[in-house]
Design an enzyme around this catalytic site. Structure first.
Site, PDB file in Angstrom:
ATOM      1  N   ASP A  45       0.860  -1.192   0.000  1.00  0.00           N
ATOM      2  CA  ASP A  45       0.000   0.000   0.000  1.00  0.00           C
ATOM      3  C   ASP A  45       0.889   1.234   0.000  1.00  0.00           C
ATOM      4  O   ASP A  45       1.981   1.224   0.581  1.00  0.00           O
ATOM      5  CB  ASP A  45      -0.917  -0.001   1.232  1.00  0.00           C
ATOM      6  CG  ASP A  45      -2.162   0.841   1.016  1.00  0.00           C
ATOM      7  OD1 ASP A  45      -3.259   0.283   0.914  1.00  0.00           O
ATOM      8  OD2 ASP A  45      -2.022   2.097   0.934  1.00  0.00           O
ATOM      9  N   GLY A 269     -35.973   1.735   4.722  1.00  0.00           N
ATOM     10  CA  GLY A 269     -35.272   2.542   5.729  1.00  0.00           C
ATOM     11  C   GLY A 269     -34.800   3.848   5.135  1.00  0.00           C
ATOM     12  O   GLY A 269     -35.476   4.447   4.292  1.00  0.00           O
ATOM     13  N   CYS A 276     -19.784   1.524  -1.862  1.00  0.00           N
ATOM     14  CA  CYS A 276     -19.907   0.906  -3.187  1.00  0.00           C
ATOM     15  C   CYS A 276     -21.249   1.082  -3.882  1.00  0.00           C
ATOM     16  O   CYS A 276     -21.285   1.553  -5.021  1.00  0.00           O
ATOM     17  CB  CYS A 276     -19.533  -0.556  -3.093  1.00  0.00           C
ATOM     18  SG  CYS A 276     -17.764  -0.701  -2.750  1.00  0.00           S
TER      19      CYS A 276
END
Ligand code: NAD
Ligand code: UGA
Length: 470
Positions: A45, A269, A276
């Site tokens: 990373d 809801g 995503c």
């Protein structure tokens, strides 16, 4: 030609050397799980702080079950984390790209992290030819783009075939989802390359679809868009239920028993959020529109989703007279329970709307406080739900954390200035909330408490007429 393959066709690959690029929710989970399967995995990373924390044994994200897997892999030496591509790629047979692909301001998928990763891989392979696999969610054509970048860096015009391997795991159950995927999708212009990747997944004993690259890339967007559509569909039903006095939770129950519909993703809801579903629907709309294929349905899905938050604010305004100057408690900040992720969280949208109307917000989340505070510095976070509710004129449940199902309603009422409870995830029994003296606002539930649903399940199905036995 797309073909459904049987796993028995793939051999056991033994212990492979794998490099995962990106140590986020997908990359770190994939790395830890592949290491657990006996492979030698290096996770690369560019975020030095993240890698430092990982090396000290601290996870940069909250994901149930991930910590012990990372610890096990590190202790055995099968899982390493690094910021160096050269170190991560040394000896690698497979390289997975799992970097982020956020939305651009126009709603497209921002591919600059993927391009950077491809350039870094191309620069570090050092003449070797590992199989490059893309796991990030990317628009159709991206694998080809990565092939071109790799090719250009290695003196050719087209690089080695890149395998598209979209990821379907969910945050909060990512480890389970990795080991028990419903399906594995592999797209490649070279079936031999895809078959090699299939060998990696063979021990999971799950269906594998090997198809062409564009189809694989499209399957991911179609899947997330369908899930989003299901949520917006039930939310639209909730609005209609509210107008007509029906109960959407029971409507969903009654619909879900039909196997053609299924019970999943029918919870009305505040709408879908997360890193995503919203961005992937936006990205598909963007590419569809650019290709002259207007995405009417997906535009409506997005619209319904945004309106869920606005509707709740409107109902609160009606119940309170005005929101200006009121104090509102918001319980739950993450985009769903089981995660600390607040990206595109409905709760944060809701808080922004409330603040725009002049409310002060006191919030509580068991896990996502730090991330929420970073995204919205002006919210005041409290150590528990009761402190958040102290002196408030209304309380909203925005995320259905398990602990909110057993809130002490008497204690809540005691600490609030005004007893309005907006159950943005329909997790409480409206009758019980009303018995405690609250005004209950659910999503798609009648204003007055009605009969509880009665469900009779046949104990002895042999008593049913032949043909209806289960
Ligand atoms: P994330 O933001 O949690 O992690 C991405 C990581 O990639 C970060 O740590 C970042 O520092 C690193 N990175 C960025 N550029 C890099 C580079 N050039 N080299 C090395 N590392 C780099 O993202 P995520 O949630 O893991 O998502 C990754 C991809 O997977 C996205 O395309 C997403 O749509 C997709 N996806 C996510 C989920 C999910 O549940 N989060 C599920 C399925 C698919
Ligand atoms: C979703 C998909 O479920 C995964 O298959 C996919 O891999 C992933 O996106 C991705 O591509 O990143 P995730 O974002 O972790 O997974 O969360 P979900 O469980 O799908 O929930 C998404 C949102 O929909 C949440 O905000 C949730 O509250 C909402 N939702 C879900 C509803 O409002 N109602 C429902 O019935 C179900």
């Amino acid at each position: 030609m797309p073909a459904l393959m049987s796993l028995s066709m793939y051999g056991d690959i033994g212990s492979a050397s794998i490099c995962i690029v990106g140590a986020g929710y997908v990359g770190l989970v994939t790395a830890a799980c592949l290491a657990d399967m006996g492979h030698r995995v290096a996770c690369v990373d560019v975020d030095e702080e993240k890698i430092d924390r990982l090396r000290q044994g601290c996870l940069p994200i909250y994901e149930p079950g991930l910590q012990p897997l990372v610890e096990k892999g590190s202790a055995r030496g099968t899982l390493r984390c690094t910021t160096s591509y050269e170190e991560g790629l040394a000896g690698a047979d497979f390289v997975f790209i799992a970097v982020n692909t956020p939305s651009t301001a126009e709603g497209a998928a921002d591919l600059h992290y993927v391009r950077e990763a491809a350039r870094s891989i191309g620069g570090a392979v050092n003449g070797r030819r590992p199989i490059v696999i893309n796991k990030s969610t990317v628009p159709v054509g991206t694998a080809e783009m990565v092939e071109n970048i790799l090719g250009a860096q290695n003196g050719g015009s087209v690089g080695p075939a890149v395998v598209s391997n979209p990821e379907f795991l969910r945050e909060g159950s990512a480890i389970h989802d990795f080991f028990h995927p419903d399906r594995i999708v592999l797209g490649c212009r070279d079936p031999q390359q895809a078959a090699r990747v299939a060998e990696l997944y063979a021990p999971l004993n799950r269906p594998i679809l090997i198809t062409d690259v564009k189809t694989a890339e499209m399957i991911k967007y179609a899947s997330n868009s369908f899930l989003a559509t299901k949520v917006s569909f039930i939310n639209e039903m909730a609005c209609i239920c509210e107008a007509l006095g029906a109960d959407v939770t029971q409507v969903a129950l009654g619909m879900g028993w039909d196997p053609r519909i299924g019970p999943e993703f029918l919870s009305a809801g505040l709408g879908y959020g997360g890193s995503c579903l919203p961005k992937d629907v936006r990205a598909l709309i963007h590419v569809a529109t650019a290709q002259g294929s207007p995405a009417h349905l997906l535009n409506a899905v997005t619209q319904v989703n945004l309106e869920q938050r606005q509707r709740l604010v409107r109902r609160l305004r009606e119940a309170l007279g005005s929101i200006r100057g009121k104090c509102i408690a918001v319980l739950g900040l993450s985009f769903k329970p089981g995660t600390d992720d607040v990206r595109d969280a409905p709760a944060l949208d809701l808080i922004r709307l409330l603040q725009d109307e002049g409310a002060a917000v006191r919030a509580y989340d068991p896990c996502a406080e730090e991330n929420a505070q970073a995204a919205l510095p002006e919210i005041s976070c409290c150590p528990d739900p009761y402190e958040a509710a102290e002196g408030c004129h209304a309380l909203i449940i925005a995320t259905e954390w398990e602990q909110f199902r057993s809130l002490d309603l008497a204690r809540l009422k005691e600490c609030m200035a005004n007893p309005i409870l907006a159950d943005g995830r329909n997790i409480l029994d409206p009758a019980r909330v009303r018995e405690h003296g609250f005004t209950y606002l659910g999503v798609g539930r009648p204003d007055q408490t009605q009969l509880h649903a009665l469900i009779h399940l046949p104990q002895d199905t042999s008593a049913l007429p032949i043909g209806q036995q289960t």
